[in-house]
Enzyme design. Structure first.
Site, PDB file in Angstrom:
ATOM      1  CD  GLU A  70     -24.202  15.912  -1.900  1.00 41.19           C
ATOM      2  OE1 GLU A  70     -22.920  16.585  -1.882  1.00 41.19           O
ATOM      3  OE2 GLU A  70     -23.886  15.270  -0.549  1.00 41.19           O
ATOM      4  CG  ASP A 111     -26.306  16.806   2.478  1.00 38.73           C
ATOM      5  OD1 ASP A 111     -25.902  17.347   1.577  1.00 38.73           O
ATOM      6  OD2 ASP A 111     -25.915  16.968   3.587  1.00 38.73           O
TER       7      ASP A 111
HETATM    8  C1  GLC Z   1     -23.242  18.161   1.309  1.00 40.22           C
HETATM    9  C2  GLC Z   1     -23.546  19.452   0.630  1.00 40.22           C
HETATM   10  C3  GLC Z   1     -22.532  20.610   1.412  1.00 40.22           C
HETATM   11  C4  GLC Z   1     -22.529  20.240   2.938  1.00 40.22           C
HETATM   12  C5  GLC Z   1     -22.325  18.777   3.488  1.00 40.22           C
HETATM   13  C6  GLC Z   1     -22.635  18.894   4.626  1.00 40.22           C
HETATM   14  O1  GLC Z   1     -22.047  17.792   0.542  1.00 40.22           O
HETATM   15  O2  GLC Z   1     -23.689  19.560  -0.675  1.00 40.22           O
HETATM   16  O3  GLC Z   1     -22.973  21.830   0.853  1.00 40.22           O
HETATM   17  O4  GLC Z   1     -21.518  21.284   3.238  1.00 40.22           O
HETATM   18  O5  GLC Z   1     -23.017  18.025   2.758  1.00 40.22           O
HETATM   19  O6  GLC Z   1     -23.806  18.953   4.924  1.00 40.22           O
END
Ligand code: GLC
Length: 650
Positions: A327, A285
């Site tokens: 991500e 993430d």
């Molecule tokens: C990523 C997740 C999102 C979250 C962010 C902070 O972008 O997909 O949903 O708010 O991380 O953890």
């Protein structure tokens, strides 16, 4: 490069400390991988921590963490690793199709989910992304992305035994599993944060904590705000310590300090914990944020890439069957870097989200033309062979219009005006729009904003149902399928967001929940109503039309090996600016995929099919199951409004 001293250090460490590892016998392959990767592990580690007082001590510890992960890995998983290694880049296959879901909102808990595998099988999904399931405080959870315990399953979902049972059942069914490691931050209720609040300086060093506003003010000069409405600024005052803590996302998400090697080691331990649960793909993430430096945006810094490379090298040694998804929802030219650059090309993250193309699809749908989609592809095409995309039209997050201004301007449009048009189009401010959505995280200083809304609502289904218009409903369904089809065949693993397979429109119940009402992304995170989902089996219903078509698309995808991601995509020259077409080609196989982004019939000259050295006499459309005979260069192939075509030369 081989390093004798390091090799000796490794041998000594494994022989003396890691009881049971037989480097000359059963564990020789592991040992070989370790020796092969050791010099890179050391170099990457030294790049980050060479100057730290704990560097040497923590490097020894790093060897131990890797060895322990291997020792604790079950024989079953080691065998699965071996199979995947023999397959090579197993994750590039066209046989994998995913769904991302919130376990509680989908079906209550993990145990129930294990009972739903037939639903996925029916749809053609064999890969699940479970949204965060580890402990996260109710009301300050960010959908589970504020983790208070990385190793305890939140009791709302069940427990670790349920998780293991699910994984085992999925493994036996030949399915793949993905969960997140929330690397950038913890909840302020995490044990480390609690100790830091209690004054433990060892744990205060796990975070960025400052006695006054001097450095936070300096940082904030260059750090963009992520949630400017719900959580403005990047620091939060902590009354217990009287200190300012870095909180890039919400004020309850404390950023971890990766300049401290103990943080890296602790989080690597958590990564291996997940690997040994049998996770096939680990979603990292928000990796763009993991390294901070004054005077920068604190995003996409070179050290963030070094950390990812180091993680990958370690994972390859101990738990090589687990692939990594970064991500990184950032600018197109930055996303590409998460696949690795230079000597690490295709050796950083195995996957990234094709967030650029996702946003371009929404651009195309609103504009009815594909000019900007085409103007941006040169960046996306830089993806190296051996790495792949997660392709998607919707996910749990908002839609950020993250492509560059120059891409818009190259088409002759004004970037500011065009973005304003898109924001208006999807948020109800554009009178002729079919979409029902909302702006997310509007920044009053810059006017930046992203878009919330479900696939169905943004494609016009909510609007059509309100008007009770069969004609509009048909168009909305066509848009949904055309959008999904374009991402399913693009190359990469398609990821459906749960509910989209059954046409769920926006759910506004989040407004009544104070733990969610500040975040309108919840409008597109539905609670599944299984009575409604039963309609997926009733021909003629909207649910059935969308479900069965999604099913058919996935089945076609599995039939066509040429769709596997071998970086084998070529965009067709846009002879018609409303029609996006790409050619997927491998060996002697060819498939043309065409998508009409407009509400009108479109005409494409047959010449468009002949540009790539072919002159097919006939084309078979897998979607409509029709065969077309090609005509003269100046004659036309006609595309229906929002129609799409998966055409194989015959
Ligand atoms: C990523 C997740 C999102 C979250 C962010 C902070 O972008 O997909 O949903 O708010 O991380 O953890």
């Amino acid at each position: 490069m081989y390093n004798y001293q390091l090799h000796q250090q490794l041998q000594k460490a494994l022989k003396e400390k890691e009881a049971g590892i037989n480097i000359a016998g059963k564990d020789n392959l592991f040992y070989t991988r370790f020796v092969a990767n050791l010099a890179s592990i050391y170099d990457l580690y030294t790049e980050l921590y060479g100057g730290h007082k704990k560097a040497a001590q923590d490097f020894e510890q790093l060897i131990h963490v890797i060895a322990t992960a291997y020792i604790e890995r079950s024989t079953l998983l080691k065998n699965r690793d071996a199979v995947k290694q023999q397959q090579g880049n197993w994750y590039l296959s066209n046989q994998i199709a995913g769904m991302s879901l919130y376990v509680d909102r989908f079906c209550g808990n993990l145990e129930n989910l294990a009972g739903k595998l037939d639903y996925f099988e029916k749809l053609g999904v064999n890969f699940l992304h479970l949204m965060p399931i580890f402990e996260s405080p109710e009301g300050e959870s960010d959908g589970g992305y504020a983790v208070s315990d990385f190793r305890t399953v939140d009791k709302r979902f069940g427990n670790i035994t349920d998780m293991q049972a699910l994984q085992q059942k999925m493994g036996e069914a030949g399915m793949y599993l993905m969960i997140d490691i929330v690397l950038n931050h913890t909840s302020h209720h995490h044990e480390w944060a609690k100790k830091a609040k209690a004054g433990d300086t060892y744990y205060q060093d796990f975070f960025y904590m400052f006695n006054d506003r001097y450095l936070p003010d300096q940082f904030e000069k260059t750090m963009p705000e992520i949630f400017p409405e719900a959580a403005p600024g990047s620091f939060t005052y902590n009354a217990e310590t009287g200190k300012w803590v870095m909180t890039v996302f919400h004020n309850y998400q404390w950023d971890l300090n990766y300049t401290n090697p103990d943080v890296f080691l602790a989080m690597l331990g958590n990564i291996f914990f997940y690997a040994n649960l049998g996770i096939d793909i680990l979603r990292i993430d928000a990796p763009a944020f993991i390294w901070k430096q004054l005077g920068t945006t604190c995003q996409n810094l070179p050290q963030a890439h070094t950390i990812l490379r180091l993680i990958r090298q370690c994972v390859q040694v101990a738990t090589p069957g687990m692939a990594l998804l970064g991500e990184a929802i950032v600018a197109p030219k930055e996303i590409i870097n998460y696949f690795g650059t230079g000597a690490y090309t295709a050796k950083e993250c195995d996957f990234a989200y094709n967030a650029t193309h996702m946003a371009l699809q929404w651009d195309g749908l609103a504009s009815g033309n594909i000019r900007i989609m085409m103007a941006a592809q040169h960046e996306i095409l830089r993806k190296p062979f051996g790495a792949s995309w997660i392709t998607y039209t919707r996910c749990h997050d908002d839609i950020g219009l993250g492509y560059d201004d120059y891409m818009i301007e190259n088409t002759g449009a004004n970037a500011y005006e065009h973005r304003r048009f898109l924001k208006d189009y999807y948020s109800g401010a554009y009178p002729a729009s079919f979409a029902t959505g909302a702006l997310f995280s509007v920044n009053p200083k810059t006017q930046d904003a992203r878009i919330s809304g479900s696939l169905a609502s943004l494609c016009g289904l909510e609007h059509a149902l309100k008007k009770a218009s069969g004609y509009e409903t048909d168009l909305a369904i066509k848009r949904i399928l055309m959008m999904q089809a374009q991402s399913f065949f693009l190359g990469g693993v398609p990821m459906i967001f749960y509910g989209d397979e059954a046409g769920y429109t926006n759910d506004y119940s989040y407004l009544a929940d104070p733990g969610k009402s500040y975040d309108n992304r919840w409008m597109h995170r539905p609670v599944i109503n299984w009575e409604k989902n039963k309609q997926t089996e009733v021909p003629g219903t909207i649910e059935h039309r969308i479900f069965s078509s999604t099913q058919k698309l996935l089945a076609i995808r599995k039939k066509l090996d040429v769709i596997a991601d071998k970086s084998n995509i070529t965009w067709l020259t846009p002879h018609n600016i409303h029609v996006a077409g790409y050619l997927r080609a491998w060996d002697d196989k060819r498939v043309y995929c065409l998508f009409n982004f407009s509400a009108q019939l479109q005409y494409l000259t047959w010449y468009a099919f002949k540009e790539h050295g072919m002159n097919p006499a006939q084309l078979f459309d897998y979607w409509d199951e029709k065969t077309y005979s090609t005509g003269q260069d100046h004659e036309y192939f006609i595309l229906q409004p929002y129609g799409f075509y998966i055409l194989e030369p015959k």
